[in-house]
Design an enzyme around this catalytic site. Structure first.
Site, PDB file in Angstrom:
ATOM      1  N   MET A   4      10.440  24.554   0.193  1.00 50.71           N
ATOM      2  CA  MET A   4       9.599  23.621  -0.574  1.00 50.71           C
ATOM      3  C   MET A   4      10.445  22.670  -1.424  1.00 50.71           C
ATOM      4  O   MET A   4      10.165  21.472  -1.503  1.00 50.71           O
ATOM      5  CB  MET A   4       8.635  24.396  -1.478  1.00 50.71           C
ATOM      6  CG  MET A   4       7.619  23.499  -2.167  1.00 50.71           C
ATOM      7  SD  MET A   4       6.563  24.386  -3.323  1.00 50.71           S
ATOM      8  CE  MET A   4       5.623  25.434  -2.241  1.00 50.71           C
ATOM      9  N   LYS A  39       0.845  -1.203   0.000  1.00 49.66           N
ATOM     10  CA  LYS A  39       0.000   0.000   0.000  1.00 49.66           C
ATOM     11  C   LYS A  39       0.879   1.250   0.000  1.00 49.66           C
ATOM     12  O   LYS A  39       2.059   1.183   0.351  1.00 49.66           O
ATOM     13  CB  LYS A  39      -0.906  -0.016   1.228  1.00 49.66           C
ATOM     14  CG  LYS A  39      -0.153  -0.074   2.556  1.00 49.66           C
ATOM     15  CD  LYS A  39      -1.102  -0.354   3.718  1.00 49.66           C
ATOM     16  CE  LYS A  39      -0.346  -0.425   5.034  1.00 49.66           C
ATOM     17  NZ  LYS A  39      -1.196  -0.838   6.152  1.00 49.66           N
ATOM     18  N   ARG A  62     -11.075   0.362  14.384  1.00 50.62           N
ATOM     19  CA  ARG A  62     -11.013   0.987  13.062  1.00 50.62           C
ATOM     20  C   ARG A  62     -12.062   0.353  12.150  1.00 50.62           C
ATOM     21  O   ARG A  62     -13.157   0.864  12.046  1.00 50.62           O
ATOM     22  CB  ARG A  62      -9.591   0.880  12.501  1.00 50.62           C
ATOM     23  CG  ARG A  62      -9.328   1.762  11.319  1.00 50.62           C
ATOM     24  CD  ARG A  62      -7.845   1.878  10.984  1.00 50.62           C
ATOM     25  NE  ARG A  62      -7.213   0.628  10.563  1.00 50.62           N
ATOM     26  CZ  ARG A  62      -5.928   0.516  10.241  1.00 50.62           C
ATOM     27  NH1 ARG A  62      -5.129   1.578  10.299  1.00 50.62           N
ATOM     28  NH2 ARG A  62      -5.410  -0.635   9.865  1.00 50.62           N
ATOM     29  N   TYR A 109      14.425  31.039   5.044  1.00 52.43           N
ATOM     30  CA  TYR A 109      13.246  31.794   5.480  1.00 52.43           C
ATOM     31  C   TYR A 109      13.232  31.993   6.992  1.00 52.43           C
ATOM     32  O   TYR A 109      13.595  31.088   7.746  1.00 52.43           O
ATOM     33  CB  TYR A 109      11.966  31.038   5.104  1.00 52.43           C
ATOM     34  CG  TYR A 109      11.675  30.996   3.625  1.00 52.43           C
ATOM     35  CD1 TYR A 109      11.449  32.162   2.895  1.00 52.43           C
ATOM     36  CD2 TYR A 109      11.596  29.777   2.964  1.00 52.43           C
ATOM     37  CE1 TYR A 109      11.158  32.109   1.537  1.00 52.43           C
ATOM     38  CE2 TYR A 109      11.309  29.710   1.604  1.00 52.43           C
ATOM     39  CZ  TYR A 109      11.084  30.882   0.896  1.00 52.43           C
ATOM     40  OH  TYR A 109      10.808  30.826  -0.435  1.00 52.43           O
TER      41      TYR A 109
HETATM   42  C1  LIG Z   1      -0.527  -1.653   7.021  1.00 47.17           C
HETATM   43  C2  LIG Z   1      -1.097  -2.871   7.627  1.00 47.17           C
HETATM   44  C3  LIG Z   1      -0.254  -3.923   8.043  1.00 47.17           C
HETATM   45  C4  LIG Z   1       1.252  -3.800   8.082  1.00 47.17           C
HETATM   46  O1  LIG Z   1       1.626  -3.079   9.259  1.00 47.17           O
HETATM   47  P1  LIG Z   1       3.164  -2.883   9.653  1.00 47.17           P
HETATM   48  O2  LIG Z   1       3.114  -2.237  10.982  1.00 47.17           O
HETATM   49  O3  LIG Z   1       3.759  -2.002   8.601  1.00 47.17           O
HETATM   50  O4  LIG Z   1       3.781  -4.220   9.673  1.00 47.17           O
HETATM   51  C5  LIG Z   1      -0.858  -5.096   8.465  1.00 47.17           C
HETATM   52  N1  LIG Z   1      -2.201  -5.216   8.513  1.00 47.17           N
HETATM   53  C6  LIG Z   1      -3.043  -4.204   8.166  1.00 47.17           C
HETATM   54  C7  LIG Z   1      -4.506  -4.391   8.268  1.00 47.17           C
HETATM   55  C8  LIG Z   1      -2.514  -2.991   7.729  1.00 47.17           C
HETATM   56  O5  LIG Z   1      -3.337  -1.994   7.398  1.00 47.17           O
END
Ligand SMILES: *Cc1c(COP(=O)(O)O)cnc(C)c1O
Length: 379
Positions: A321, A35, A133, A273
């Protein structure tokens, strides 16, 4: 040729995957999250390399990320780690992404789309055992499983949960994690007791991979560890003392640039800056074409150093930037065009953990912030 580059060391990525795999029985599957452009490293290439290293599953956060992998001929199971929007459901099914399912309503949407497309949708039940979540409450798991089992357009491939404090050595956090795992185990058993095959059972993110190895079930999902960082630096020390044979993790990304200008300035002259930094003596300043739009957060300065020809120099004044400045002191061995390393695997430069510490954040945010203008070069 770019003056903003991220060298991606494939060898280190493969080393990390194999080292993690070696901690587990060979029957335990590996799912590598790619991801957010593989935590900033580039999703398609890292996906290809992970599969070549023997990984069975990949994971993405959005339908579009999954579609990009499919468009690049990646055929393995791809887990979608979030709940798709209604407008994305058809693309999720069409791209054969394996969905998390948290409710019957969502299961119905997937089933309807699958029916329309004359196919079946693969799903994993996602249970919320304490992360707060996404996921169904543990006590609704069995009725959700029964519902999925009754939909001929749905195929239950797995059951999972996500751990919120698996990466700390704090006793109350360990206790909380153990409780999450207990709730999860009971929920999985409630599916099995209906005579429904739960498929792949998984909960381990990187923290759990190192600190709760007994709870891997039959797949692990390490993200940050594959890219060469422990979820936090405390785990690095823990692993070194507990598993001296563990070959360790090697950072995969090396963030580099090239000096665009070198100039000498006099005592009392401000740089950047806001005039927040003023030279205390005559000194030499290097201007480097890397800034906050490239992911070099303003909050890194003061606090970080860059490595030039093997030596460290502080970044001074505000990060702009597109550019930042380093104080070379009275070192006159450095030239315009010389390579600057911000962080990476070599011992003579900082790591993404050091950058994270300077900005009170975590390596995850440092790596995923590296911008699109930074050219990824696979080494
Ligand atoms: C991103 C994610 C992981 C990986 O987490 P890490 O801490 O990077 O190992 C595993 N499971 C879910 C559901 C995630 O969203």
């Amino acid at each position: 040729m770019s003056t903003k580059t991220a060298n991606i060391y494939i060898e280190n990525f493969v080393n990390n995957i194999l080292s993690i795999r070696n901690l587990y029985h060979p029957s335990v599957k590996m799912c590598i999250p790619v991801k957010a452009q593989a935590y900033g490293h580039g999703a398609v290439r890292m996906a290809v390399e992970a599969l070549a290293a023997g990984v069975e599953y990949l994971a993405v956060a959005t339908a579009e990320e999954g579609a990009e992998l499919r468009a690049n001929n990646i055929r393995c199971p791809i887990l979608l780690l979030s709940i798709a929007g209604k407008e994305e459901i058809d693309a999720v099914v069409d791209n054969e992404l394996t969905s998390f399912v948290h409710s019957k309503e969502y299961a119905v949407l997937l089933a309807q789309s699958a029916k329309k497309q004359n196919t079946r949708a693969h799903v994993h039940i996602k249970i919320d055992t304490g992360m707060g979540r996404i996921g169904c409450p543990p006590d609704q798991t069995s009725s959700l499983a029964a519902f999925i089992d009754s939909c001929k357009e749905l195929c239950l491939d797995g059951v999972c949960t996500h751990l919120s404090v698996s990466d700390t050595l704090d006793d109350s956090d360990k206790h909380f994690t153990q409780n999450q795992i207990k709730l999860f185990t009971n929920a999985v058993n409630s599916i099995v007791s209906l005579g429904i095959e739960p498929g792949i059972i998984h909960c381990s993110n990187s923290g759990a991979v190192f600190l709760h190895p007994d709870s891997c079930f039959n797949m692990i999902r390490p993200g940050i560890a594959a890219y060469g960082y422990y979820p936090n630096p405390i785990i690095a020390q823990y692993m070194q003392s507990k598993y001296p044979d563990f070959t360790g993790l090697k950072p995969v990304m090396e963030l580099c640039s090239k000096i665009s200008q070198i100039k000498t300035i006099e005592k009392g002259q401000p740089v950047s800056y806001g005039r927040t930094w003023v030279s205390e003596s005559n000194t030499t300043i290097a201007t480097i074409p890397m800034g906050y739009a490239d992911g070099l957060h303003r909050s890194f300065s003061p606090g970080i150093c860059v490595s030039i020809n093997g030596k460290k120099y502080p970044i001074i004044g505000r990060i702009c930037m597109d550019q930042c400045m380093a104080d070379l002191g009275n070192d006159d061995s450095i030239n315009e065009g010389d390579t600057v390393i911000f962080f990476g695997p070599n011992s003579n430069c900082l790591t993404a953990d050091d950058f994270a510490a300077a900005a009170k954040t975590i390596s995850y945010e440092v790596l995923t912030s590296i911008g699109q203008r930074v050219k990824r070069i696979y080494v």
